[in-house]
Motif scaffolding. Structure first.
Motif, PDB file in Angstrom:
ATOM      1  N   VAL A   1      69.924 113.318 169.486  1.00  0.00           N
ATOM      2  CA  VAL A   1      70.746 114.317 170.882  1.00  0.00           C
ATOM      3  C   VAL A   1      69.488 115.127 171.316  1.00  0.00           C
ATOM      4  O   VAL A   1      69.539 115.295 172.476  1.00  0.00           O
TER       5      VAL A   1
ATOM      6  N   TRP B   1      75.800 105.081 173.398  1.00  0.00           N
ATOM      7  CA  TRP B   1      76.806 104.874 174.218  1.00  0.00           C
ATOM      8  C   TRP B   1      77.036 103.464 174.427  1.00  0.00           C
ATOM      9  O   TRP B   1      78.299 102.918 174.207  1.00  0.00           O
TER      10      TRP B   1
ATOM     11  N   GLU C   1      73.524 115.297 178.961  1.00  0.00           N
ATOM     12  CA  GLU C   1      74.212 115.180 180.126  1.00  0.00           C
ATOM     13  C   GLU C   1      73.667 116.063 181.028  1.00  0.00           C
ATOM     14  O   GLU C   1      74.138 117.562 180.785  1.00  0.00           O
TER      15      GLU C   1
ATOM     16  N   LEU D   1      79.494 112.872 172.733  1.00  0.00           N
ATOM     17  CA  LEU D   1      79.235 112.327 174.079  1.00  0.00           C
ATOM     18  C   LEU D   1      80.209 112.842 174.983  1.00  0.00           C
ATOM     19  O   LEU D   1      81.377 112.372 174.964  1.00  0.00           O
TER      20      LEU D   1
ATOM     21  N   THR E   1      71.528 109.518 176.237  1.00  0.00           N
ATOM     22  CA  THR E   1      72.117 108.836 174.980  1.00  0.00           C
ATOM     23  C   THR E   1      72.447 107.698 175.190  1.00  0.00           C
ATOM     24  O   THR E   1      73.780 107.034 174.804  1.00  0.00           O
TER      25      THR E   1
END
Length: 388
Positions: A30, A44, A208, A85, A40
């Motif tokens: 990560v 996912w 993200e 996530l 990721t």
């Protein structure tokens, strides 16, 4: 009556499977993706192939047929393995839940299988710069034009738009610009004409990204409307209660990760008389206190999820807010204690804790601030006068 609290065997097995999978990626993966501007996606997709992303969604539409407690357990375990996530909070929890409860049969058949498999990632757009925590001030509007809706407005701090194929936009109809919010929810493709995005530079480094969105005469078909245009706030909270539960679970997972790192270090690090620093109460007590508070927060989100899965929306809302508050607080506490346990090492990239200080802080701010949660509990749980 049972004398002890245990999760179902199926959920325990689910946790173990997720922990094993997420652990093969871990925190280094990560951090590397965040540092290099990557995503990721591999994790996912693998989570989707194993059925973990849609475990809460109806089985007849390709989901796992479980509940919000199962999905929150998945996210908690991924976070505890160092690989949270964030889009799980959004795609299967918010958007998937709203479609499952409020969508038409056609919408369920179209969207839920793709969301459950991870083939489609759905973002969620509610926050606006001039509305902040007051969703009643939303000004994004949708107007009818024949068989289409035309949407205009702006959104900000919207997660993962660059990874999403569609975004559920919260608007109000054109004739309801003032007064009580009656949200109208639309599935808007991220490649729709008139839809644009701008990344927001964040000090918190994560795969993200956060975005400001611009909707300039974005046209969507009539069947893009999810639920009733006059359906009321319950349609929105069909997704917002899961959002709070998932936020709490992710905060607890991050706390578990940081606590495990701190305990391991405290057992191995020796400075005085060949005894590990974990033998000293100055190290032990903050870690023990953090453990107690972590388990309290975990029980809160599990109760909130159980109430949601039982169909008790108000009870779920009450406990989801409390769980989100407790999770955010304990995550901040534990990451701070973990860094302090490591001393100077806690601020290095090698030990992977410093960035968690900022990441944990997100749990106090989003998706709703701790102050607004205190307002909610004061008014709805304690019966005190509304303060805002």
């Amino acid at each position: 009556m049972s004398t002890m609290f245990t999760e179902p065997e199926e959920r325990v097995a689910l946790r173990e499977a997720v922990r094993k999978l997420a652990g093969t990626y871990g925190r280094e993966y990560v951090e590397k993706q965040a540092r290099e501007g990557g995503k990721t996606t591999e994790l996912w997709n693998e989570m989707g192939r194993n059925g973990f992303l849609g475990v809460n969604l109806p089985e007849e539409y390709g989901g796992g047929g479980g509940g919000m407690g199962d999905l929150a357990a998945v996210l908690e375990e991924a976070a505890a393995a160092g690989a949270p996530l964030l889009m799980m909070v959004v795609s299967p929890a918010i958007v998937g839940s709203i479609i499952a409860r409020c969508g038409t049969e056609e919408q369920k058949k179209h969207w839920i299988p793709q969301i459950a498999s991870g083939e489609v990632t759905a973002a969620f757009g509610i926050t606006e710069a001039d509305a902040g925590s007051n969703a009643h001030n939303i000004t994004t509007t949708a107007s009818r034009d024949g068989d289409e809706w035309v949407i205009n407005g702006q959104k900000t701090f919207i997660s993962g738009v660059d990874e999403a194929q569609v975004i559920l936009i919260v608007s109000r109809t054109e004739d309801a610009k003032t007064g009580k919010l009656k949200p109208a929810l639309f599935m808007v493709p991220t490649d729709a004409p008139g839809f644009s995005k701008q990344v927001i530079p964040m000090a918190w480094k994560a795969p993200e990204k956060q975005f400001t969105l611009f909707l300039d005469n974005v046209r969507v078909p009539a069947d893009a409307l999810v639920g009733d245009e006059d359906g009321g706030l319950w349609q929105l909270f069909a997704g917002l209660n899961p959002e709070r539960i998932m936020g709490a679970a992710m905060s607890c997972g991050l706390g578990r990760y940081a606590l495990e790192k701190a305990v391991t270090y405290a057992k191995e690090r020796s400075v005085w008389k060949d005894a590990p620093i974990g033998a000293h109460q100055g190290i032990q007590h903050p870690l023990a206190k953090a453990k107690i508070e972590l388990e309290q927060a975990r029980l809160l989100w599990q109760k909130a999820a159980a109430l949601y899965d039982a169909g008790d929306d108000f009870g779920a809302g009450e406990y989801a807010n409390m769980a989100k508050y407790a999770g955010g607080e304990v995550s901040c506490t534990i990451t701070d204690v973990a860094v302090h346990t490591h001393g100077g090492n806690g601020m290095t990239e090698e030990y992977g804790l410093a960035n968690l200080l900022v990441a944990a802080r997100l749990g106090r701010i989003a998706p709703v601030s701790r102050e607004m949660i205190l307002n909610f509990v004061a008014m709805h749980s304690l019966g005190l006068p509304k303060s805002y």
